[in-house]
Structure formats: C-alpha cells, structure tokens
Write a protein that holds these residues in place. Structure first.
Motif, PDB file in Angstrom:
ATOM      1  N   GLU A   1       0.821  -1.216   0.000  1.00 15.38           N
ATOM      2  CA  GLU A   1       0.000   0.000   0.000  1.00 15.38           C
ATOM      3  C   GLU A   1       0.854   1.265   0.000  1.00 15.38           C
ATOM      4  O   GLU A   1       0.515   2.259  -0.630  1.00 15.38           O
ATOM      5  N   HIS A   2       1.971   1.239   0.706  1.00 12.69           N
ATOM      6  CA  HIS A   2       2.801   2.440   0.835  1.00 12.69           C
ATOM      7  C   HIS A   2       4.099   2.339   0.037  1.00 12.69           C
ATOM      8  O   HIS A   2       5.084   2.997   0.372  1.00 12.69           O
ATOM      9  N   ALA A   3       4.107   1.538  -1.015  1.00 18.96           N
ATOM     10  CA  ALA A   3       5.302   1.432  -1.860  1.00 18.96           C
ATOM     11  C   ALA A   3       5.614   2.808  -2.449  1.00 18.96           C
ATOM     12  O   ALA A   3       4.712   3.513  -2.907  1.00 18.96           O
ATOM     13  N   PRO A   4       6.885   3.204  -2.447  1.00 14.65           N
ATOM     14  CA  PRO A   4       7.227   4.510  -3.017  1.00 14.65           C
ATOM     15  C   PRO A   4       7.027   4.511  -4.532  1.00 14.65           C
ATOM     16  O   PRO A   4       7.433   3.575  -5.222  1.00 14.65           O
ATOM     17  N   LEU A   5       6.372   5.555  -5.016  1.00 16.78           N
ATOM     18  CA  LEU A   5       6.121   5.714  -6.444  1.00 16.78           C
ATOM     19  C   LEU A   5       6.643   7.076  -6.875  1.00 16.78           C
ATOM     20  O   LEU A   5       6.499   8.065  -6.141  1.00 16.78           O
ATOM     21  N   GLU A   6       7.223   7.136  -8.048  1.00 14.50           N
ATOM     22  CA  GLU A   6       7.800   8.375  -8.578  1.00 14.50           C
ATOM     23  C   GLU A   6       7.487   8.459 -10.067  1.00 14.50           C
ATOM     24  O   GLU A   6       7.957   7.615 -10.842  1.00 14.50           O
ATOM     25  N   PRO A   7       6.680   9.449 -10.488  1.00 15.25           N
ATOM     26  CA  PRO A   7       6.347   9.522 -11.911  1.00 15.25           C
ATOM     27  C   PRO A   7       7.555   9.888 -12.766  1.00 15.25           C
ATOM     28  O   PRO A   7       8.354  10.737 -12.390  1.00 15.25           O
ATOM     29  N   ASN A   8       7.679   9.237 -13.911  1.00 12.48           N
ATOM     30  CA  ASN A   8       8.666   9.594 -14.928  1.00 12.48           C
ATOM     31  C   ASN A   8       7.955  10.587 -15.844  1.00 12.48           C
ATOM     32  O   ASN A   8       7.163  10.189 -16.696  1.00 12.48           O
ATOM     33  N   PHE A   9       8.240  11.871 -15.667  1.00 16.84           N
ATOM     34  CA  PHE A   9       7.494  12.900 -16.395  1.00 16.84           C
ATOM     35  C   PHE A   9       7.784  12.893 -17.892  1.00 16.84           C
ATOM     36  O   PHE A   9       7.094  13.576 -18.647  1.00 16.84           O
TER      37      PHE A   9
END
Length: 193
Positions: free
Chosen positions: A114-122
C-alpha cells in the motif's frame, strides 16, 4: 490477498489473441490493503505522440531482450512509476487486448504494498493516482462507449474519478480484472440497461 487473487486467476482462462502484432505488457497494480484495495493508474504525458493525456495502467512495448511479457510489464512499470519489480507479487495474467495502434497487450495483475514509493517519470506520464476497487464495483459509470473490435461491438464503461476518465483499452482491462477476481458481472457484450 495474494492467495485469493491467485486462486481466482488460476480458475480464470484468459483470452489469447492470435494476431501478429507488436507486443506489450502492462501491470494492473492492486494495493495489499485487504479491506480497501486500490488500483494504481497513470495519466500519460500530454506531450506524447500516442494516447497523450489518457489514463492507463503502467506498462509498455516489449523489448527484444525481455525474457517474457510479465518481465516487460514489470520493467516498464518501474520505468514509468518507479515501482521496483521486487515489490510486486504477480498473481496472474488477464485476457489479451489490442490497442487502436495494433499493439497486442497482455495485462498482469500484481499485488503491491500500500505504501510502496512511487515516482512519476514525467517523460512518459503526468501523474499517478489511486482509485478504490470498491468504486468500480458499484459500476457508477460516467458513460458507456461503443467500441468495434473484430466484428463485435463492445459496450465499455467510462468511469470518472477525481477528474480522471478511465475509458477505452484501460476500461476493458479493468472490467476483465473486476470480473475475473471479484465476480463483478460487468457485461461489455450487451448494452447497459
């Protein structure tokens, strides 16, 4: 939760399409909160040539060096949203679908923390968002789109969640997931009454 999904998907027979098209793999990421699971979706970048601004599951085209379409889905998901493949427990595949650009897409359901780190590749996506599975189970569609595919008309829901529209290929994959794992009973072969 993973065991439940695996049991459901082991009994499910995904439709395989015999089309000689380029292939892609996408991930249908579901958070591991058993009481309120959420689907993780993306909005594709507005500057892209195809499907710009559309809501999609993370994933992309298969590279020649990819060992499998599952690998493709995990690799592309990591590239797009920063989700490490080691965080994903793949439960199984869903039915293949074809994009309007003639890409044969194989979706894979994956359970993620649920709290996995996510980072958008813009370079590829504008945003990442989550939607509770319960919202889709209520089938509170915004509209129904008629899509022709191989001589059939599909009646595909479009859902609106916090300003995002989930429609088209993403909605077909979503409905397949809901029917396979949750027995949602959403029929896209008949018009909604």
């Amino acid at each position: 939760m993973l065991n439940h999904f695996k049991r459901r998907l082991d009994r499910y027979v995904p439709k395989l399409l015999t089309l000689d098209y380029p292939e892609a793999g996408v991930l249908v990421p579901v958070t591991d909160n058993a009481s309120n699971p959420e689907l993780i979706l993306t909005q594709r970048a507005a500057h892209l040539k195809t499907h710009r601004g559309q809501v999609a599951f993370p994933g992309g085209k298969r590279d020649l060096t990819d060992s499998s379409l599952e690998y493709t889905a995990l690799r592309e998901t990591h590239e797009e949203i920063g989700l490490l493949p080691s965080y994903v427990q793949v439960a199984g595949p869903l039915s293949q679908v074809v994009s309007r650009h003639r890409i044969l897409v194989t979706p894979f359901v994956g359970i993620v923390p649920e709290h996995a780190p996510l980072e958008p590749n813009f370079g590829e996506i504008d945003s990442i968002f989550r939607t509770p599975v319960s919202f889709f189970m209520e089938d509170r569609r915004f509209r129904t789109d008629e899509i022709s595919f191989q001589g059939e008309t599909l009646y595909v829901p479009c859902y609106e969640w916090e300003g995002y529209h989930i429609w088209g290929l993403s909605a077909v994959i979503l409905v397949d997931f809901l029917n396979a794992v949750y027995d949602a009973g959403i029929d896209i072969l008949e018009p909604q009454k």
